[in-house]
Write an enzyme that holds these catalytic residues in place. Structure first.
Site, PDB file in Angstrom:
ATOM      1  CG  HIS A   1      -3.913  -0.969   5.152  1.00 27.32           C
ATOM      2  ND1 HIS A   1      -3.602  -0.255   4.019  1.00 27.32           N
ATOM      3  CD2 HIS A   1      -4.845  -1.871   4.781  1.00 27.32           C
ATOM      4  CE1 HIS A   1      -4.306  -0.714   3.008  1.00 27.32           C
ATOM      5  NE2 HIS A   1      -5.068  -1.701   3.439  1.00 27.32           N
TER       6      HIS A   1
ATOM      7  CG  HIS B   1      -4.146   3.655   3.779  1.00 26.27           C
ATOM      8  ND1 HIS B   1      -3.053   2.992   4.305  1.00 26.27           N
ATOM      9  CD2 HIS B   1      -4.498   4.575   4.718  1.00 26.27           C
ATOM     10  CE1 HIS B   1      -2.759   3.487   5.493  1.00 26.27           C
ATOM     11  NE2 HIS B   1      -3.618   4.460   5.779  1.00 26.27           N
TER      12      HIS B   1
ATOM     13  CG  HIS C   1      -7.398   8.787   1.055  1.00 32.49           C
ATOM     14  ND1 HIS C   1      -7.504   7.490   0.621  1.00 32.49           N
ATOM     15  CD2 HIS C   1      -7.799   9.568   0.026  1.00 32.49           C
ATOM     16  CE1 HIS C   1      -7.952   7.486  -0.628  1.00 32.49           C
ATOM     17  NE2 HIS C   1      -8.160   8.738  -1.014  1.00 32.49           N
TER      18      HIS C   1
ATOM     19  CG  ASP D   1      -3.424  14.486  -4.213  1.00 27.73           C
ATOM     20  OD1 ASP D   1      -4.324  13.783  -3.706  1.00 27.73           O
ATOM     21  OD2 ASP D   1      -2.949  14.247  -5.347  1.00 27.73           O
TER      22      ASP D   1
ATOM     23  CB  CYS E   1      -0.919  -0.035   1.224  1.00 24.89           C
ATOM     24  SG  CYS E   1      -1.810   1.495   1.477  1.00 24.89           S
TER      25      CYS E   1
ATOM     26  CG  HIS F   1      -9.233  13.818  -1.235  1.00 21.74           C
ATOM     27  ND1 HIS F   1      -8.198  13.736  -2.140  1.00 21.74           N
ATOM     28  CD2 HIS F   1      -9.842  12.602  -1.264  1.00 21.74           C
ATOM     29  CE1 HIS F   1      -8.194  12.541  -2.687  1.00 21.74           C
ATOM     30  NE2 HIS F   1      -9.186  11.824  -2.185  1.00 21.74           N
TER      31      HIS F   1
HETATM   32  P1  AMP Z   1      -8.705   8.660  -4.111  1.00 22.04           P
HETATM   33  O1  AMP Z   1      -9.168   8.758  -5.550  1.00 22.04           O
HETATM   34  O2  AMP Z   1      -9.708   9.249  -3.157  1.00 22.04           O
HETATM   35  O3  AMP Z   1      -8.283   7.260  -3.759  1.00 22.04           O
HETATM   36  O4  AMP Z   1      -7.467   9.619  -4.006  1.00 22.04           O
HETATM   37  C1  AMP Z   1      -6.153   9.182  -3.939  1.00 22.04           C
HETATM   38  C2  AMP Z   1      -5.310  10.427  -4.011  1.00 22.04           C
HETATM   39  O5  AMP Z   1      -3.991  10.103  -3.647  1.00 22.04           O
HETATM   40  C3  AMP Z   1      -5.245  11.060  -5.418  1.00 22.04           C
HETATM   41  O6  AMP Z   1      -5.682  12.422  -5.338  1.00 22.04           O
HETATM   42  C4  AMP Z   1      -3.761  10.942  -5.798  1.00 22.04           C
HETATM   43  O7  AMP Z   1      -3.297  12.053  -6.545  1.00 22.04           O
HETATM   44  C5  AMP Z   1      -3.102  10.852  -4.429  1.00 22.04           C
HETATM   45  N1  AMP Z   1      -1.823  10.152  -4.410  1.00 22.04           N
HETATM   46  C6  AMP Z   1      -1.551   8.928  -4.907  1.00 22.04           C
HETATM   47  N2  AMP Z   1      -0.271   8.591  -4.692  1.00 22.04           N
HETATM   48  C7  AMP Z   1       0.291   9.636  -4.013  1.00 22.04           C
HETATM   49  C8  AMP Z   1       1.592   9.899  -3.489  1.00 22.04           C
HETATM   50  N3  AMP Z   1       2.590   9.011  -3.622  1.00 22.04           N
HETATM   51  N4  AMP Z   1       1.800  11.078  -2.844  1.00 22.04           N
HETATM   52  C9  AMP Z   1       0.813  11.971  -2.724  1.00 22.04           C
HETATM   53  N5  AMP Z   1      -0.444  11.778  -3.181  1.00 22.04           N
HETATM   54  C10 AMP Z   1      -0.705  10.625  -3.830  1.00 22.04           C
HETATM   55 ZN    ZN Z   2      -2.229   1.217   3.720  1.00 26.42          ZN
END
Ligand code: AMP
Ligand code: ZN
Length: 121
Positions: free
Chosen positions: A54, A106, A108, A38, A12, A110
């Site tokens: 997780h 995982h 999260h 992000d 992950c 925004h």
């Molecule tokens: P979601 O569509 O809600 O799962 O959003 C996942 C978010 O994680 C997206 O806005 C991606 O741009 C962001 N994301 C994915 N990988 C990374 C990373 N390594 N560092 C920072 N943001 C990330």
């Molecule tokens: Zn995770």
């Protein structure tokens, strides 16, 4: 030696950020949560906040996560305040599963702000 840590999924990307194995631009951190910018921002300010543990999404929380989820929302507010978003306002979103287009499995939140955001629909 078994290197598996409880509550961590080795595949992950957000677990990897939480354990500092993958670099991220960290904006705020608390005991059980970490907030970072992000990588593909959808607003002038776009922060992602995760629990270090997780958990797949809100659909995957259990009774044992009650305090953690509460801490997360509290820390979302602290992170937003720290980033100077309080006065002009901001939006908090958590995507759950396929219909919401959740990409990273995982839990999260925004945090979006720094400019006038479009309507949700
Ligand atoms: P979601 O569509 O809600 O799962 O959003 C996942 C978010 O994680 C997206 O806005 C991606 O741009 C962001 N994301 C994915 N990988 C990374 C990373 N390594 N560092 C920072 N943001 C990330
Ligand atoms: Zn995770």
């Amino acid at each position: 030696m078994n290197e598996e840590v409880e509550g961590v999924d080795s595949d992950c990307i957000f677990c990897s950020i939480a354990s500092k194995r993958t670099e991220a631009d960290i904006a705020h951190e608390s005991k059980n949560a970490i907030f970072f910018h992000d990588i593909s921002p959808k607003a002038a300010v776009h922060i992602v906040g995760i629990p270090k543990k997780h958990i797949v999404s809100l659909a995957g929380i259990g009774e044992e996560d009650r305090e953690l989820v509460s801490e997360m929302i509290f820390e979302v507010a602290r992170a937003a305040r720290k980033l100077g978003l309080n006065e002009e306002g901001y939006r908090v979103i958590t995507n759950v599963g396929n219909n919401a287009g959740q990409e990273v499995k995982h839990l999260h939140w925004h945090i979006l702000g720094g400019e006038r955001l479009g309507a949700l629909n």
